[in-house]
Design an enzyme around this catalytic site. Structure first.
Site, PDB file in Angstrom:
ATOM      1  N   ILE A  12      -6.784  18.608 -26.668  1.00  0.00           N
ATOM      2  CA  ILE A  12      -5.934  19.887 -27.523  1.00  0.00           C
ATOM      3  C   ILE A  12      -7.029  19.346 -28.700  1.00  0.00           C
ATOM      4  CG2 ILE A  12      -3.574  19.589 -28.201  1.00  0.00           C
ATOM      5  CD1 ILE A  12      -2.387  19.750 -25.345  1.00  0.00           C
ATOM      6  N   LEU A  33     -13.528   8.722 -23.544  1.00  0.00           N
ATOM      7  CA  LEU A  33     -14.024   9.889 -23.109  1.00  0.00           C
ATOM      8  C   LEU A  33     -13.515   9.661 -21.382  1.00  0.00           C
ATOM      9  CD1 LEU A  33     -17.606  10.435 -24.812  1.00  0.00           C
ATOM     10  CD2 LEU A  33     -15.293  11.285 -25.302  1.00  0.00           C
ATOM     11  N   SER A 116       6.051  16.561 -25.022  1.00  0.00           N
ATOM     12  CA  SER A 116       5.956  17.465 -24.187  1.00  0.00           C
ATOM     13  C   SER A 116       7.179  18.207 -24.254  1.00  0.00           C
ATOM     14  CB  SER A 116       5.403  16.699 -22.891  1.00  0.00           C
ATOM     15  OG  SER A 116       5.152  17.589 -21.856  1.00  0.00           O
ATOM     16  N   TYR A 140       5.421  11.996 -15.783  1.00  0.00           N
ATOM     17  CA  TYR A 140       5.054  12.945 -16.710  1.00  0.00           C
ATOM     18  C   TYR A 140       5.955  12.738 -18.347  1.00  0.00           C
ATOM     19  CZ  TYR A 140       2.647  15.048 -20.461  1.00  0.00           C
ATOM     20  OH  TYR A 140       2.403  15.928 -21.616  1.00  0.00           O
ATOM     21  N   LYS A 144       6.830   9.821 -21.787  1.00  0.00           N
ATOM     22  CA  LYS A 144       6.672  11.269 -23.037  1.00  0.00           C
ATOM     23  C   LYS A 144       7.998  10.920 -23.727  1.00  0.00           C
ATOM     24  CE  LYS A 144       2.464  12.967 -23.171  1.00  0.00           C
ATOM     25  NZ  LYS A 144       1.433  12.741 -24.337  1.00  0.00           N
ATOM     26  N   GLY A 283       9.428  21.166  -7.625  1.00  0.00           N
ATOM     27  CA  GLY A 283       9.221  20.853  -9.253  1.00  0.00           C
ATOM     28  C   GLY A 283       9.355  21.770 -10.362  1.00  0.00           C
ATOM     29  N   ASP A 284       8.943  22.833  -9.857  1.00  0.00           N
ATOM     30  CA  ASP A 284       7.945  24.475 -10.877  1.00  0.00           C
ATOM     31  C   ASP A 284       9.853  24.654 -11.098  1.00  0.00           C
ATOM     32  OD1 ASP A 284       6.118  24.078 -11.861  1.00  0.00           O
ATOM     33  OD2 ASP A 284       5.150  25.714 -10.671  1.00  0.00           O
TER      34      ASP A 284
HETATM   35  C1  WQD Z   1       2.245  27.674 -15.574  1.00  0.00           C
HETATM   36  C2  WQD Z   1       2.785  28.625 -14.216  1.00  0.00           C
HETATM   37  C3  WQD Z   1       3.172  27.259 -12.460  1.00  0.00           C
HETATM   38  C4  WQD Z   1      -1.111  27.608 -11.380  1.00  0.00           C
HETATM   39  C5  WQD Z   1       2.007  21.523 -16.999  1.00  0.00           C
HETATM   40  C6  WQD Z   1       2.913  20.340 -16.978  1.00  0.00           C
HETATM   41  C7  WQD Z   1       3.761  19.650 -18.263  1.00  0.00           C
HETATM   42  C8  WQD Z   1       3.174  20.715 -19.325  1.00  0.00           C
HETATM   43  C9  WQD Z   1       2.274  21.106 -19.384  1.00  0.00           C
HETATM   44  C10 WQD Z   1       1.752  18.596 -20.727  1.00  0.00           C
HETATM   45  C11 WQD Z   1       4.179  27.907 -13.451  1.00  0.00           C
HETATM   46  C12 WQD Z   1       2.158  28.941 -12.368  1.00  0.00           C
HETATM   47  C13 WQD Z   1      -0.433  27.362 -12.064  1.00  0.00           C
HETATM   48  C14 WQD Z   1      -1.997  28.060 -10.446  1.00  0.00           C
HETATM   49  C15 WQD Z   1       0.264  29.133 -10.361  1.00  0.00           C
HETATM   50  N1  WQD Z   1       1.724  19.557 -19.541  1.00  0.00           N
HETATM   51  N2  WQD Z   1       0.382  28.314 -11.275  1.00  0.00           N
HETATM   52  N3  WQD Z   1      -0.723  28.399  -9.659  1.00  0.00           N
HETATM   53  O1  WQD Z   1       3.612  23.792 -14.669  1.00  0.00           O
HETATM   54  O2  WQD Z   1       4.048  24.710 -16.461  1.00  0.00           O
HETATM   55  O3  WQD Z   1       3.242  22.303 -16.912  1.00  0.00           O
HETATM   56  O4  WQD Z   1       1.336  21.644 -18.167  1.00  0.00           O
HETATM   57  O5  WQD Z   1       2.748  17.858 -21.328  1.00  0.00           O
HETATM   58  O6  WQD Z   1       4.542  18.599 -17.945  1.00  0.00           O
HETATM   59  O7  WQD Z   1       3.797  20.032 -15.747  1.00  0.00           O
HETATM   60  O8  WQD Z   1       1.871  24.746 -16.150  1.00  0.00           O
HETATM   61  O9  WQD Z   1       0.377  25.750 -16.539  1.00  0.00           O
HETATM   62  O10 WQD Z   1       0.505  24.442 -14.434  1.00  0.00           O
HETATM   63  O11 WQD Z   1       1.721  26.266 -14.207  1.00  0.00           O
HETATM   64  O12 WQD Z   1       0.882  30.289 -10.117  1.00  0.00           O
HETATM   65  O13 WQD Z   1      -3.231  27.872  -9.573  1.00  0.00           O
HETATM   66  O14 WQD Z   1       1.687  28.738 -13.505  1.00  0.00           O
HETATM   67  O15 WQD Z   1       3.751  27.654 -10.888  1.00  0.00           O
HETATM   68  O16 WQD Z   1       4.815  28.356 -13.274  1.00  0.00           O
HETATM   69  P1  WQD Z   1       3.220  24.164 -16.232  1.00  0.00           P
HETATM   70  P2  WQD Z   1       0.839  25.393 -15.149  1.00  0.00           P
END
Ligand code: WQD
Length: 325
Positions: A12, A33, A116, A140, A144, A283-284
């Site tokens: 980013i 880095l 975040s 995490y 934040k 946790g999702d």
């Molecule tokens: C997105 C969707 C997964 C990988 C994370 C952090 C959050 C923020 C952004 C920084 C979900 C699904 C993912 C895979 C999958 N970070 N998935 N297979 O969890 O929404 O957020 O990144 O601030 O704090 O928790 O992002 O990209 O991991 O997942 O099915 O191999 O894709 O279950 O629904 P997330 P993600």
């Protein structure tokens, strides 16, 4: 303005630097880095290799007369933060305290901070606005949120003005193709899908298809990284214009499911992208979408590049080139 971007060599951060440079600002990057890449640095910017845990080196770097600093230096893997909270305490929290103390010592009054959507935790209603309760589900997100609280105190006690930008799911690559660094060992969906598209991994694991969503898979608010970058410039303009701190969501206000992303990627790349449904990832939440009303009202900001085609196409251009396809 003269701007210090801490964490400016990262995914980013490099897009943020590009946008500040494009808008005529002078940019210096401070980065250790550890996940940032030299490849992400631009010839027009100064680079200082250093660590935010090295307070004297940080303060020395900060004492070059900056008008503002952008703080993107953090560990960001939510899953890992639950297993190694110490690592996140030290880097994210102690590192930020060093940055804030350095800002006070060197007279930098404007700070734009990468917060975040993880600060909200499990959504109680959708879309999530900035008044939504903040009850992080992972450590995490807690780091934040704590940093946002430090920022409020430094504003009150030291007059530091901050913009805390609560990013939703950052994705995509520079629409002009100027940034090409690949994240190492990605866990986020779009880079995982891209790795499967080029054959760097054999398949995408879809974490659950029994959620109460359009197709049973998780829905997220994906925000293009160029949109995020524009949001940083708008936030600094706001600080300089109003001298008021703010906390604001940066999201697209639309939701895409895991299968929608994979389908779009198959169409755009023309590659098979094998996918297999596996169990839910602990946790999702089922669905997260942002209200970006405040960003629109205060910053005049709305997402321009966060449609699924642009998200996938800009990522594919980078992965395809790297793989020589
Ligand atoms: C997105 C969707 C997964 C990988 C994370 C952090 C959050 C923020 C952004 C920084 C979900 C699904 C993912 C895979 C999958 N970070 N998935 N297979 O969890 O929404 O957020 O990144 O601030 O704090 O928790 O992002 O990209 O991991 O997942 O099915 O191999 O894709 O279950 O629904 P997330 P993600």
């Amino acid at each position: 303005m003269k701007i210090l971007v801490i964490g400016g060599a990262g995914y980013i951060g490099s897009h943020v630097c590009r946008e500040f440079l494009d808008q005529g600002h002078q940019v210096t990057v401070f980065d250790n880095l550890s996940s940032g890449l030299e490849e992400n640095l631009f010839p027009e910017e100064d680079f200082i290799k250093g660590d935010i845990l090295d307070a004297p080196a940080l303060e020395k770097a900060m004492s070059r007369g900056f008008d503002a600093l952008i703080h993107l230096a953090a560990f960001k893997a939510a899953g890992e933060s639950m297993l190694k909270p110490e690592k996140y305490s030290v880097n994210n929290i102690t590192g930020t305290i060093n940055i804030l103390n350095g800002a006070v010592a060197t007279g930098i009054t404007y700070v734009v901070f990468s917060s975040s959507a993880a600060t909200y935790g499990e959504p109680k209603y959708l879309p999530i606005d900035e008044d939504h309760p903040t009850e992080p589900e992972n450590y995490y997100g807690f780091t934040k949120l704590e940093i946002e609280r430090f920022l409020k105190w430094y504003d009150k006690l030291k007059g530091l003005k901050f913009a805390a930008l609560r990013y939703f799911n950052a994705a995509g690559y520079d629409v002009k193709g100027r940034i090409t660094g690949l994240e190492r060992n990605p866990a986020n969906l779009l880079p995982v899908v891209m790795e499967a598209a080029v054959g760097m991994r054999s398949e995408v694991q879809v974490f659950g298809n029994d959620y109460d969503t359009i197709d049973g898979t998780g829905v997220r608010d994906y925000i293009h990284v160029n949109d995020l970058a524009v949001g940083h410039v708008a936030a600094l303009d706001y600080l300089a214009r109003t001298n008021q701190s703010l906390t604001v969501n940066l999201g697209s206000e639309s939701g895409l499911s895991v299968l929608q992303i994979i389908d779009a990627a198959r169409k755009i790349t023309g590659r098979p992208i094998p996918a297999r449904i596996v169990g839910r990832r602990p946790g999702d939440p089922a669905k997260l979408t942002a209200s970006a009303k405040r960003a629109k009202e205060l910053l005049g900001w709305t997402a321009q590049y966060s449609d699924v085609e642009t998200l996938v196409r800009t990522s594919w251009d980078v992965y395809r080139n790297k793989a020589g396809l």
